[in-house]
Enzyme design. Sequence first.
Site, PDB file in Angstrom:
ATOM      1  N   ARG A 104      61.984 -88.532 -71.021  1.00 49.74           N
ATOM      2  CA  ARG A 104      61.440 -88.885 -72.334  1.00 49.74           C
ATOM      3  C   ARG A 104      62.463 -89.691 -73.097  1.00 49.74           C
ATOM      4  NH1 ARG A 104      58.751 -84.134 -75.629  1.00 49.74           N
ATOM      5  NH2 ARG A 104      60.911 -83.718 -76.148  1.00 49.74           N
ATOM      6  N   THR A 108      61.436 -92.269 -79.083  1.00 50.49           N
ATOM      7  CA  THR A 108      59.968 -92.410 -79.132  1.00 50.49           C
ATOM      8  C   THR A 108      59.243 -91.230 -78.491  1.00 50.49           C
ATOM      9  OG1 THR A 108      59.852 -93.502 -76.993  1.00 50.49           O
ATOM     10  CG2 THR A 108      60.229 -94.922 -78.902  1.00 50.49           C
ATOM     11  N   ASP A 200      65.849 -77.279 -73.908  1.00 54.42           N
ATOM     12  CA  ASP A 200      65.764 -78.366 -72.926  1.00 54.42           C
ATOM     13  C   ASP A 200      65.893 -77.786 -71.520  1.00 54.42           C
ATOM     14  OD1 ASP A 200      66.655 -80.483 -71.084  1.00 54.42           O
ATOM     15  OD2 ASP A 200      66.606 -81.734 -72.879  1.00 54.42           O
ATOM     16  N   ASP A 203      68.606 -79.418 -69.109  1.00 52.72           N
ATOM     17  CA  ASP A 203      69.982 -79.066 -69.481  1.00 52.72           C
ATOM     18  C   ASP A 203      70.289 -77.610 -69.142  1.00 52.72           C
ATOM     19  OD1 ASP A 203      70.708 -81.556 -70.382  1.00 52.72           O
ATOM     20  OD2 ASP A 203      70.174 -81.151 -72.469  1.00 52.72           O
TER      21      ASP A 203
HETATM   22  C1  PRP Z   1      61.471 -82.714 -70.042  1.00 49.71           C
HETATM   23  C2  PRP Z   1      60.612 -81.830 -69.171  1.00 49.71           C
HETATM   24  C3  PRP Z   1      59.413 -82.696 -68.936  1.00 49.71           C
HETATM   25  C4  PRP Z   1      59.266 -83.442 -70.230  1.00 49.71           C
HETATM   26  C5  PRP Z   1      58.171 -82.813 -71.027  1.00 49.71           C
HETATM   27  O1  PRP Z   1      62.152 -83.656 -69.286  1.00 49.71           O
HETATM   28  O2  PRP Z   1      61.255 -81.418 -68.007  1.00 49.71           O
HETATM   29  O3  PRP Z   1      59.564 -83.605 -67.864  1.00 49.71           O
HETATM   30  O4  PRP Z   1      60.516 -83.302 -70.925  1.00 49.71           O
HETATM   31  O5  PRP Z   1      57.932 -83.514 -72.194  1.00 49.71           O
HETATM   32  P1  PRP Z   1      56.596 -84.333 -72.454  1.00 49.71           P
HETATM   33  O6  PRP Z   1      55.463 -83.440 -72.062  1.00 49.71           O
HETATM   34  O7  PRP Z   1      56.632 -84.605 -73.931  1.00 49.71           O
HETATM   35  O8  PRP Z   1      56.644 -85.587 -71.637  1.00 49.71           O
HETATM   36  P2  PRP Z   1      63.220 -84.667 -69.936  1.00 49.71           P
HETATM   37  O9  PRP Z   1      62.533 -85.884 -70.445  1.00 49.71           O
HETATM   38  O10 PRP Z   1      64.064 -83.917 -70.917  1.00 49.71           O
HETATM   39  O11 PRP Z   1      64.046 -85.149 -68.688  1.00 49.71           O
HETATM   40  P3  PRP Z   1      65.012 -84.313 -67.729  1.00 49.71           P
HETATM   41  O12 PRP Z   1      64.138 -83.418 -66.872  1.00 49.71           O
HETATM   42  O13 PRP Z   1      65.691 -85.367 -66.928  1.00 49.71           O
HETATM   43  O14 PRP Z   1      65.954 -83.504 -68.573  1.00 49.71           O
HETATM   44  N1  URA Z   2      61.311 -80.981 -72.740  1.00 47.14           N
HETATM   45  C1  URA Z   2      61.992 -79.814 -72.676  1.00 47.14           C
HETATM   46  O1  URA Z   2      62.846 -79.627 -71.793  1.00 47.14           O
HETATM   47  N2  URA Z   2      61.721 -78.878 -73.609  1.00 47.14           N
HETATM   48  C2  URA Z   2      60.803 -79.052 -74.570  1.00 47.14           C
HETATM   49  O2  URA Z   2      60.591 -78.131 -75.388  1.00 47.14           O
HETATM   50  C3  URA Z   2      60.105 -80.268 -74.624  1.00 47.14           C
HETATM   51  C4  URA Z   2      60.381 -81.211 -73.686  1.00 47.14           C
END
Ligand code: PRP
Ligand code: URA
Length: 209
Positions: A104, A108, A200, A203
């Site tokens: 994400r 945005t 998150d 993380d």
């Molecule tokens: C997180 C999570 C999803 C997404 C969900 O990933 O693991 O993939 O956010 O959010 P959404 O429904 O609003 O799209 P992130 O973008 O933090 O990436 P990462 O897994 O690399 O940390």
């Molecule tokens: N991605 C995450 O990892 N946690 C949230 O709550 C939303 C998006």
Amino acid sequence: MGNVYVFDHPLIQHKMGILRDKNTSTKDFRELTREISMMMTYEATRSLPLQDVEVETPIRKATVKMLKGEDIAIVPILRAGLGMVDGMQALVPNAKVGHIGVYRDPDTHKPIEYYCKLPSDIASRQVFVVDPMLATGGSAVASIDFIKERGGKNIIFMCLIAAPEGIDFLQSKHPDADIFIAAKDSHLNENAYIVPGLGDAGDRLFGTK
Ligand code: PRP
Ligand code: URA
């Protein structure tokens, strides 16, 4: 319209409680994600097709039920989805694994795709797209778009926590996909994080913050 299944099994709910706790260590977070994913897979595979197979027990020949072919694909959304693969493979060791990289944009909150590698026979497989979090739904929708562009048809989305906003968006864009959830939470906050959620997921799984 696809169905939404929310797991209310006490073991899953108990482990979800520990997972949400901000004091849970990275090691425990990873193990809990694995365990919950394994239990969810047990339920989510309930309708997989079976076929009759002849075996010989020590006593006599018997007709038994076995899974029809090795026709499952697990597709984690990178990176947090990776944490769910191990537990799923413990139950379906012959599943093929594809990968989709989406993150994400921090400002945005829109999904940015950076990687896609799927099994070549994705069209004939039951696909499980997995990610611990369904927040706005942008990442899940973009990932399933990718899979359908490459021929994928039978798609299930499985996550640990979903916001109502994400469920609505996913159902509006991919009404054919069933959704399996360990917990449905209240809403998204101003940063599009799930409330109460678990923070998150990436993380916490990989210890990057
Ligand atoms: C997180 C999570 C999803 C997404 C969900 O990933 O693991 O993939 O956010 O959010 P959404 O429904 O609003 O799209 P992130 O973008 O933090 O990436 P990462 O897994 O690399 O940390
Ligand atoms: N991605 C995450 O990892 N946690 C949230 O709550 C939303 C998006």
